[in-house]
Design a protein around this motif. Sequence first.
Motif, mmCIF file in Angstrom:
data_model
loop_
_atom_site.group_PDB
_atom_site.id
_atom_site.type_symbol
_atom_site.label_atom_id
_atom_site.label_comp_id
_atom_site.label_asym_id
_atom_site.label_seq_id
_atom_site.Cartn_x
_atom_site.Cartn_y
_atom_site.Cartn_z
ATOM 1 N N ILE A 87 -11.816 -3.221 -0.963
ATOM 2 C CA ILE A 87 -10.549 -3.747 -1.463
ATOM 3 C C ILE A 87 -9.492 -3.677 -0.369
ATOM 4 C CG2 ILE A 87 -8.634 -3.308 -3.061
ATOM 5 C CD1 ILE A 87 -10.718 -2.486 -5.148
ATOM 6 N N ALA A 88 -9.433 -2.556 0.333
ATOM 7 C CA ALA A 88 -8.439 -2.399 1.401
ATOM 8 C C ALA A 88 -8.607 -3.475 2.474
ATOM 9 C CB ALA A 88 -8.550 -1.012 2.013
ATOM 10 N N ARG A 89 -9.846 -3.858 2.756
ATOM 11 C CA ARG A 89 -10.097 -4.874 3.780
ATOM 12 C C ARG A 89 -9.700 -6.277 3.346
ATOM 13 N NH1 ARG A 89 -15.077 -2.258 4.436
ATOM 14 N NH2 ARG A 89 -16.207 -3.932 3.374
ATOM 15 N N HIS A 90 -9.878 -6.581 2.048
ATOM 16 C CA HIS A 90 -9.787 -7.977 1.624
ATOM 17 C C HIS A 90 -8.651 -8.322 0.666
ATOM 18 C CE1 HIS A 90 -13.489 -8.750 3.727
ATOM 19 N NE2 HIS A 90 -14.143 -7.859 3.016
ATOM 20 N N VAL A 91 -8.006 -7.324 0.077
ATOM 21 C CA VAL A 91 -7.024 -7.633 -0.957
ATOM 22 C C VAL A 91 -5.852 -8.450 -0.424
ATOM 23 C CG1 VAL A 91 -5.690 -5.484 -0.701
ATOM 24 C CG2 VAL A 91 -5.734 -6.677 -2.920
ATOM 25 N N ASP A 92 -5.445 -8.204 0.822
ATOM 26 C CA ASP A 92 -4.314 -8.954 1.366
ATOM 27 C C ASP A 92 -4.647 -10.426 1.568
ATOM 28 O OD1 ASP A 92 -2.693 -6.738 1.390
ATOM 29 O OD2 ASP A 92 -3.077 -6.237 3.498
ATOM 30 N N GLY A 93 -5.927 -10.746 1.629
ATOM 31 C CA GLY A 93 -6.342 -12.144 1.791
ATOM 32 C C GLY A 93 -6.317 -12.934 0.505
ATOM 33 N N GLY A 94 -6.068 -12.259 -0.603
ATOM 34 C CA GLY A 94 -5.936 -12.956 -1.875
ATOM 35 C C GLY A 94 -7.251 -13.132 -2.614
ATOM 36 N N ILE A 95 -7.180 -13.895 -3.705
ATOM 37 C CA ILE A 95 -8.327 -14.114 -4.585
ATOM 38 C C ILE A 95 -9.500 -14.716 -3.827
ATOM 39 C CG2 ILE A 95 -9.145 -15.275 -6.666
ATOM 40 C CD1 ILE A 95 -7.044 -13.131 -7.182
ATOM 41 N N GLU A 96 -9.222 -15.697 -2.996
ATOM 42 C CA GLU A 96 -10.296 -16.387 -2.282
ATOM 43 C C GLU A 96 -11.039 -15.433 -1.352
ATOM 44 O OE1 GLU A 96 -11.023 -20.224 0.695
ATOM 45 O OE2 GLU A 96 -9.039 -19.880 -0.216
ATOM 46 N N ALA A 97 -10.305 -14.602 -0.621
ATOM 47 C CA ALA A 97 -10.943 -13.665 0.305
ATOM 48 C C ALA A 97 -11.827 -12.675 -0.443
ATOM 49 C CB ALA A 97 -9.884 -12.924 1.112
ATOM 50 N N MET A 98 -11.344 -12.146 -1.556
ATOM 51 C CA MET A 98 -12.156 -11.204 -2.319
ATOM 52 C C MET A 98 -13.394 -11.881 -2.904
ATOM 53 S SD MET A 98 -9.431 -8.624 -4.170
ATOM 54 C CE MET A 98 -8.364 -9.911 -4.856
ATOM 55 N N SER A 99 -13.219 -13.065 -3.438
ATOM 56 C CA SER A 99 -14.346 -13.781 -4.033
ATOM 57 C C SER A 99 -15.401 -14.122 -2.998
ATOM 58 C CB SER A 99 -13.857 -15.058 -4.729
ATOM 59 O OG SER A 99 -13.033 -14.742 -5.833
ATOM 60 N N GLU A 100 -14.972 -14.490 -1.801
ATOM 61 C CA GLU A 100 -15.909 -14.885 -0.759
ATOM 62 C C GLU A 100 -16.686 -13.699 -0.182
ATOM 63 O OE1 GLU A 100 -16.944 -17.894 0.285
ATOM 64 O OE2 GLU A 100 -15.816 -18.574 -1.457
ATOM 65 N N HIS A 101 -16.232 -12.486 -0.427
ATOM 66 C CA HIS A 101 -16.883 -11.303 0.152
ATOM 67 C C HIS A 101 -17.562 -10.429 -0.899
ATOM 68 C CE1 HIS A 101 -14.217 -12.454 3.515
ATOM 69 N NE2 HIS A 101 -15.160 -11.913 4.259
ATOM 70 N N THR A 148 -9.366 -4.898 -11.161
ATOM 71 C CA THR A 148 -8.320 -5.543 -11.954
ATOM 72 C C THR A 148 -6.973 -5.411 -11.259
ATOM 73 O OG1 THR A 148 -9.507 -5.115 -14.027
ATOM 74 C CG2 THR A 148 -7.145 -5.570 -14.192
ATOM 75 N N GLU A 149 -6.671 -4.227 -10.756
ATOM 76 C CA GLU A 149 -5.409 -4.020 -10.026
ATOM 77 C C GLU A 149 -5.325 -4.935 -8.808
ATOM 78 O OE1 GLU A 149 -5.323 0.097 -9.045
ATOM 79 O OE2 GLU A 149 -5.249 0.771 -11.134
ATOM 80 N N ALA A 150 -6.450 -5.084 -8.105
ATOM 81 C CA ALA A 150 -6.462 -5.922 -6.909
ATOM 82 C C ALA A 150 -6.211 -7.389 -7.260
ATOM 83 C CB ALA A 150 -7.798 -5.773 -6.181
ATOM 84 N N TYR A 151 -6.840 -7.863 -8.319
ATOM 85 C CA TYR A 151 -6.671 -9.264 -8.704
ATOM 86 C C TYR A 151 -5.290 -9.520 -9.304
ATOM 87 C CZ TYR A 151 -11.470 -10.736 -7.761
ATOM 88 O OH TYR A 151 -12.638 -11.078 -7.135
ATOM 89 N N VAL A 152 -4.805 -8.586 -10.130
ATOM 90 C CA VAL A 152 -3.498 -8.769 -10.767
ATOM 91 C C VAL A 152 -2.376 -8.824 -9.732
ATOM 92 C CG1 VAL A 152 -1.783 -7.602 -12.241
ATOM 93 C CG2 VAL A 152 -4.150 -7.849 -13.014
ATOM 94 N N ARG A 153 -2.587 -8.176 -8.611
ATOM 95 C CA ARG A 153 -1.602 -8.247 -7.525
ATOM 96 C C ARG A 153 -1.296 -9.697 -7.140
ATOM 97 N NH1 ARG A 153 -2.512 -5.186 -1.708
ATOM 98 N NH2 ARG A 153 -1.082 -6.446 -0.448
ATOM 99 N N HIS A 154 -2.292 -10.561 -7.249
ATOM 100 C CA HIS A 154 -2.113 -11.972 -6.907
ATOM 101 C C HIS A 154 -1.977 -12.864 -8.140
ATOM 102 C CE1 HIS A 154 -3.061 -10.984 -2.744
ATOM 103 N NE2 HIS A 154 -4.098 -10.295 -3.190
ATOM 104 N N LEU A 155 -2.176 -12.270 -9.320
ATOM 105 C CA LEU A 155 -2.116 -13.032 -10.572
ATOM 106 C C LEU A 155 -1.261 -12.276 -11.588
ATOM 107 C CD1 LEU A 155 -5.955 -13.741 -10.733
ATOM 108 C CD2 LEU A 155 -4.206 -15.431 -10.163
ATOM 109 N N PRO A 156 0.010 -12.108 -11.322
ATOM 110 C CA PRO A 156 0.852 -11.259 -12.180
ATOM 111 C C PRO A 156 0.969 -11.750 -13.618
ATOM 112 C CG PRO A 156 2.192 -12.530 -10.651
ATOM 113 C CD PRO A 156 0.779 -12.702 -10.208
#
Length: 214
Positions: A87-101, A148-156
């Motif tokens: 999460i620390a590596r990819h959360v700043d990249g948003g939903i797409e970055a997390m989904s792709e990894h 959930t916390e990671a995704y909600v950061r980009h989807l408030p």
Amino acid sequence: MAGVPKPSKRSRPKQERAQQTYELLLDVAGELLAEVGIERISTNMICARAGLTPPALYRYFPDKYAVLEALGRRLMDRQNAVLEAWIARHVDGGIEAMSEHVEELMEENAAVTRDEPGAVWILRALHATPRLVHVRLESHRYVTDKLTEAYVRHLPDIDRDALWQRLRLGIELGFAADEMLYEETRVSAEMVFRSVAQMLRAQMAQTLAEGGAD
């Protein structure tokens, strides 16, 4: 939650020497578990292999199920550390970055699991032993909370509860697929991780399209 056993009250030791003994007992127990299975392993067997007396073991574990619980918690903690780093590596990249990894997360989780002594039998114990069900449940809920916390950061504005439920289902699918690889020899890990990652990306895409609504 009704029907879920309460965790052991005995806490992990804090002094360095006691911590070393504690970890030694868990390492030995994991090795023995891989050799003899859940039913045959005993505290006496663990003591004999570790070169310790039963009273020394009972300082940390009242019975073999407490040892199995500690093994489960150690494995879950190591898996959770993999998730937190991911999460620390990819959360700043948003939903797409997390989904792709997602596949990367599954591969790293599988690697740390396979490095754990007796991992397959630890997982079986967490599934098959009523006294240990809470360990796996708590860990999988923790993983769901973190994602959930990671995704909600980009989807408030998303329905958080609906997102949590869908992520929880996806997490169970991912862990089940990984555990299957311990027994099923006719599928490759690469294919399994790739396929599960594709399913989880599709599930997330559907969740976003629906705005998180059931």
